[in-house]
Design a protein around this motif. Structure first.
Motif, PDB file in Angstrom:
ATOM      1  N   ALA A  71      87.192-113.612  23.775  1.00 46.25           N
ATOM      2  CA  ALA A  71      85.827-113.121  23.713  1.00 46.25           C
ATOM      3  C   ALA A  71      85.696-111.855  22.867  1.00 46.25           C
ATOM      4  CB  ALA A  71      85.306-112.835  25.127  1.00 46.25           C
ATOM      5  N   LYS A  72      86.820-111.186  22.611  1.00 42.18           N
ATOM      6  CA  LYS A  72      86.792-109.935  21.865  1.00 42.18           C
ATOM      7  C   LYS A  72      87.109-110.126  20.383  1.00 42.18           C
ATOM      8  CE  LYS A  72      88.599-106.486  24.006  1.00 42.18           C
ATOM      9  NZ  LYS A  72      89.583-105.539  24.587  1.00 42.18           N
ATOM     10  N   PHE A  73      87.922-111.152  20.045  1.00 39.61           N
ATOM     11  CA  PHE A  73      88.381-111.342  18.676  1.00 39.61           C
ATOM     12  C   PHE A  73      87.965-112.723  18.165  1.00 39.61           C
ATOM     13  CE2 PHE A  73      91.419-108.353  20.583  1.00 39.61           C
ATOM     14  CZ  PHE A  73      91.268-107.286  19.707  1.00 39.61           C
ATOM     15  N   PRO A  74      87.913-112.902  16.834  1.00 40.45           N
ATOM     16  CA  PRO A  74      87.480-114.192  16.283  1.00 40.45           C
ATOM     17  C   PRO A  74      88.489-115.317  16.479  1.00 40.45           C
ATOM     18  CG  PRO A  74      88.128-112.695  14.511  1.00 40.45           C
ATOM     19  CD  PRO A  74      88.116-111.886  15.765  1.00 40.45           C
ATOM     20  N   GLU A  75      89.770-114.991  16.720  1.00 39.17           N
ATOM     21  CA  GLU A  75      90.744-116.050  16.961  1.00 39.17           C
ATOM     22  C   GLU A  75      90.408-116.777  18.266  1.00 39.17           C
ATOM     23  OE1 GLU A  75      92.497-113.337  14.098  1.00 39.17           O
ATOM     24  OE2 GLU A  75      91.506-113.043  16.036  1.00 39.17           O
ATOM     25  N   GLY A  76      90.609-118.075  18.264  1.00 41.23           N
ATOM     26  CA  GLY A  76      90.297-118.854  19.457  1.00 41.23           C
ATOM     27  C   GLY A  76      91.387-118.755  20.512  1.00 41.23           C
ATOM     28  N   GLU A  77      91.136-119.417  21.643  1.00 40.16           N
ATOM     29  CA  GLU A  77      92.082-119.370  22.756  1.00 40.16           C
ATOM     30  C   GLU A  77      93.432-119.978  22.385  1.00 40.16           C
ATOM     31  OE1 GLU A  77      90.501-120.976  26.331  1.00 40.16           O
ATOM     32  OE2 GLU A  77      88.644-119.831  26.257  1.00 40.16           O
TER      33      GLU A  77
END
Length: 259
Positions: A71-77
């Motif tokens: 939720a904080k960074f553009p990389e996904g889970e």
């Protein structure tokens, strides 16, 4: 006769390097010390190095779950989960599971600014037995995380997000047939060719299809044993005997018939 003045050799012009030029200023507050063993790690991905730097800069007790970081960074889970596994493998992170007094199992995250060996959990927590028919959302999430984490076992098995989502249904089929995730990983990573793998997605797709195990056999229906007749008190001798309804026992029955 005047002496001729010799010209001094011209100094070679300094050539500016094409590499990086550092402009360093001292930090007196709000900074984090990071070793070059992490910043220049030859095996960690850039996502893992950046994630380790972010984690080491956080205050004590800050939550760093996969969903929180995504939720904080553009990389996904998927990429964040793979980066966390990289840091665990190289000793920068440990996530032991502990059982609370309430009986609930929680994961404790430990960050190391220098690589350490894996930390054993404070209290042993038994691994849950794999369900023969996991639910579809949970199985799909496990399949994508399993595929994304294959590169931690062999760096040649790096998959794109598109490949991960394309192969996830095939992995889900294995999980729904009762195969534990560890067995699926072992099937996909053992016995790989020594030569460079040009198309890892095609190799994994072939293994998932060619080595798919059959469904688990249906267990036989359990036969419920018949309950014995209840105890009755004989009307003739007051002896206890089993019968569906009150009356006389076997020994008293012929006498009553004769009478």
């Amino acid at each position: 006769m005047t002496d001729k003045k010799r010209n001094a050799p011209a100094r070679p012009k300094s050539r500016r390097s094409s590499g990086v030029t550092h402009v360093n200023e001292p930090h007196h507050d709000n900074f984090t010390v990071v070793g070059n063993h992490l910043a220049q790690h030859p095996e960690l991905s850039l996502v893992a190095i950046g994630l380790a730097l972010h984690i080491q800069s956080l205050p004590e007790g800050t939550p760093i779950g996969i969903k929180t970081l995504a939720a904080k960074f553009p990389e996904g889970e998927i990429r964040i989960a793979a980066a966390l596994r990289e840091l665990e493998q190289h000793g920068y992170l440990a996530r032991p599971r502990e059982r609370l007094q309430s009986g609930q199992v929680t994961t404790r995250t430990i960050s190391f600014n220098k690589p350490k060996l894996a930390v054993a959990p404070a209290a042993p927590v038994p691994e849950p037995e794999p369900s023969p028919r996991p639910k579809a959302p949970a199985a799909g999430r496990s399949a994508t995380e399993l595929l994304a984490g294959l590169r931690a076992h062999d760096s040649r098995l790096i998959l794109t997000e598109r490949d991960v989502h394309r192969l996830a249904p095939a992995v889900t089929e294995w999980l729904e047939r009762g195969v534990p995730p560890t067995a699926v990983v072992r099937t996909l990573t053992s016995g790989l060719p020594q030569d460079p793998i040009k198309h890892p997605a095609a190799l994994l797709s072939h293994r998932l299809s060619a080595r798919l195990p059959p469904h688990l056999p249906t267990p036989p229906a359990s036969v419920t044993p018949s309950r014995p007749d209840p105890l009755q008190t004989c009307d003739g001798c007051d002896r206890a005997f089993r019968a569906p309804r009150p009356g006389r026992c076997r020994d008293c029955r012929p006498a009553s018939v004769a009478a």
